[in-house]
Design a protein around this motif. Structure first.
Motif, mmCIF file in Angstrom:
data_model
loop_
_atom_site.group_PDB
_atom_site.id
_atom_site.type_symbol
_atom_site.label_atom_id
_atom_site.label_comp_id
_atom_site.label_asym_id
_atom_site.label_seq_id
_atom_site.Cartn_x
_atom_site.Cartn_y
_atom_site.Cartn_z
ATOM 1 N N ILE A 88 -11.070 -12.509 13.893
ATOM 2 C CA ILE A 88 -12.333 -12.290 14.610
ATOM 3 C C ILE A 88 -13.255 -13.474 14.357
ATOM 4 C CG2 ILE A 88 -14.320 -10.756 14.939
ATOM 5 C CD1 ILE A 88 -12.677 -8.501 13.873
ATOM 6 N N LYS A 89 -13.760 -14.045 15.421
ATOM 7 C CA LYS A 89 -14.712 -15.138 15.294
ATOM 8 C C LYS A 89 -16.103 -14.658 15.707
ATOM 9 C CE LYS A 89 -16.105 -19.449 17.482
ATOM 10 N NZ LYS A 89 -15.887 -20.381 18.588
ATOM 11 N N MET A 147 -11.916 -12.901 9.202
ATOM 12 C CA MET A 147 -13.147 -13.094 9.958
ATOM 13 C C MET A 147 -13.678 -14.503 9.723
ATOM 14 S SD MET A 147 -15.134 -9.487 9.497
ATOM 15 C CE MET A 147 -14.449 -8.011 10.274
ATOM 16 N N THR A 163 -13.121 -13.005 4.752
ATOM 17 C CA THR A 163 -14.138 -13.683 5.557
ATOM 18 C C THR A 163 -14.300 -15.121 5.076
ATOM 19 O OG1 THR A 163 -15.236 -11.558 5.789
ATOM 20 C CG2 THR A 163 -16.512 -13.506 6.409
ATOM 21 N N ALA A 190 -9.567 -17.593 11.773
ATOM 22 C CA ALA A 190 -9.866 -16.316 11.103
ATOM 23 C C ALA A 190 -8.551 -15.682 10.660
ATOM 24 C CB ALA A 190 -10.632 -15.390 12.042
#
Lengths: 404, 404
Positions: free
Chosen positions: A90-91, A148, A189, A385
């Motif tokens: 996920i960006k 992330m 993350t 990510a």
């Protein structure tokens, strides 16, 4: 020169370290025999047999048919099937969130954009992300982690962003609290450009064996990720390599971060958008567009041959080039890979970047540093990510599987 | 996040690695028993016994009297006597060369300045250095290595400096060819500010356990050395962290390196010297002085309370502060330690540096980063030259002793 401290290692961490080394060997070298692994990693055959038996039992690796061994002897191959495990990447950007599902080699199996995020829709966006991750995990049991990528400066121990110039709302979000234990799989993350550097390091056939590379992100923010001698430069809080907030003009434009003349104020999509609104002619109606749409309209105009649009791209290219000169002198990478929305300007931008670098950089560095546009099939920060999670999968296998 | 490649280690390098780990443990922790070392390093007692026996035989470590062990059992202590081995450290600057002899803890046993170097006396200086090293080695058999600190950008594999702004003559000198095999002991060369960072990492009781520190050298050049997570940032050619050639003003003063607005053009001693010559009043006769003498005359004037001299130091401090803000955003260290000639301006300079940083840095970074003046007894780059060799001594013991 390695000057690492000597962390007192427990026996458990030694076993984990050997498991990790075996997985990384199979990831980078493909099918290998136990003897080949033993030789490459300087481990005893007995240790290899023991560790690989447990990895097979846990379903992480598997035996393949006979392969050619040394002295023409046949031996059984071991394989980490990189298509068997999947990762959600996920960006997060100021107004854009992308979600993709990737295999361990960074191939995108799906990719979607969430609706444009505004300051007052951040909570809705967070809710949608929870929903989408939950759904993806329910649909696909082979997903083993979520990665992330968030705009820097990202304070890694705190789990939040220090400054997001054009959208303060994200600073309220604690990514660790919000996501880390919300799902059946672990969540990792990383700062977005650093994720992009990892993507190229792991997934880009053109550079992935290079231990010195940097990913220069030119999008809603301007960021940088640097792998120096095989390791990410992080800094004390995780806020190193923030090229977007390095000043190129101490008497220049003010930035929300407190500094003056930040590079981000000259060549991010919001800065280019401002330039287009002020100009008023090249992209009519720019004020009503999103940053991305306005910038893409400029690039389209330039491709049609509009000379004023082309001159604006060259001006942007000079600033991107000043950033490259700073990257040369700050980090001396072997490769600078430029990515994200501004990179869509293509060769016209890159030519001006190179011209600026030719003028202003130390000749020995200019001769030995390549500057290219990212050619990964998905944006480097979203596949990055996933690369963040792949790195953890290879580094800390016991977080993902019971191998005891 | 460690993402190091997996170098195939031979058994010999594994033994060397364990020898190195034992020496580093004794260096950092002082007298320790075999059992303590075994526990700390996760090595078997048999391995410890074998390796330490050879190190004792080679005269590198020795047994001390009984020490208190665990469960109140007495056991024999092992010691690396840091006063028993000596290192020659040499610092090269544009016009200054310093030579010192140090113990393994960085204590200076002797220190001398060579005559001021001019472009046409470089060959003489090189000859004097050869002579002095040869003499020192003949006089003192306990010297085991020579460390050299040279201005950056230093191309480590080639052995020469890429650019020395104010003194092109040094570029002709290939440090590796000139010195590496000239003596009975090995010679190691490092960029000067990086050597300074190593000096603080190894020798400074205030910071030596910190894995994130930087040394900001403000002398005839402006340089930076950064230890990030326990490792020096080097870059592909060894030319990373060259803060002196990072532009703070893309429309500013030209530099010999090709760039415009290089920090070095605003707060190095040659830049301050230019400022004094142009001013003509604060330091009368500055034009006839060396850079160092002119700058020291300015500092003396300020200490006497001369307001114009104090204002000039505050102006210099602002530029040094802009450099600190770049260091924050580029490298996010825990400590910035300022050293070399310009640091002699003292608190007046440091106050202005901190004021500038307070205004322009990201608050979370400002709160967590200390900025101090170097308090090492010898200049950090000359003791750092020794630290470069000490690092090698601890890292690669078999280069110094027959331990097979």
């Amino acid at each position: 020169m390695a000057i690492e401290a000597n962390p007192a290692k427990s026996r458990a961490t030694v076993s984990e370290s050997n498991r990790s080394r075996i997985l990384k060997h199979l990831y980078h070298n493909g099918i290998s025999s136990r003897a080949q692994i033993a030789k490459a990693l300087d481990l005893t055959p007995a240790a290899i047999t023991k560790i690989t038996a447990r990895l097979i039992e846990a379903g992480v690796i598997e035996e393949t048919g006979d392969i050619e061994g040394s002295k023409n002897r046949r031996s059984i191959g071991l394989e980490l099937d990189t298509a068997r495990f999947r990762i959600i990447g996920i960006k997060f950007a100021r107004s854009l969130v992308q979600i993709g599902v990737f295999d361990l080699c960074g191939n995108a199996l799906s990719l979607e954009n969430l609706p444009t995020v505004y300051d007052d829709t951040i909570d809705d966006t967070i809710a949608i992300i929870h929903e989408r991750i939950t759904q993806l995990l329910a649909d696909d049991p082979s997903i083993v982690a979520v990665g992330m990528a968030v705009p820097g400066p990202y304070l890694r121990n705190e789990g939040r962003t220090a400054v997001v110039s054009s959208m303060q709302g994200w600073r309220r979000i604690n990514f660790i609290k919000e996501f880390s234990t919300a799902f059946r799989v672990p969540v990792f993350t990383e700062q977005d450009a650093r994720a992009g550097a990892l993507a190229h390091y792991l997934f880009d056939p053109a550079v992935h064996t290079e231990a010195n590379l940097s990913y220069y992100l030119l999008g809603e923010g301007v960021g940088l990720g640097v792998i120096d001698n095989g390791r990410l430069i992080n800094g004390y809080l995780g806020a190193a390599t923030e090229i977007g907030h390095i000043s190129i003009d101490v008497n220049g434009r003010s930035c929300d971060c407190g500094n003056v003349g930040c590079l981000e104020r000259y060549c991010s999509t919001p800065a280019i958008h401002d330039m287009l609104i002020e100009d008023g002619e090249v992209v009519p109606g720019a004020a009503a567009m999103t940053h991305t749409d306005a910038v893409r309209a400029l690039f389209a105009k330039a491709r049609e041959g509009d000379e004023r649009a082309r001159e604006m791209i060259r001006e942007i290219g000079r600033y991107v080039g000043y950033g490259c000169v700073t990257i040369f002198n700050g980090f001396n990478p072997r490769h600078i890979i430029i990515g994200d929305i501004v990179a869509e300007a293509g060769p016209l931008l890159l030519d001006e970047v190179r011209r600026t670098v030719d003028e202003r950089s130390i000749p020995e560095l200019n001769e030995t540093t390549s500057i290219t546009l990212s050619t990964l099939s998905a944006d480097a920060a979203v596949s990055g990510a996933a690369a963040v999670a792949v790195t953890q999968f290879l580094e800390h296998p016991s977080m993902f599987f019971d191998v005891s």
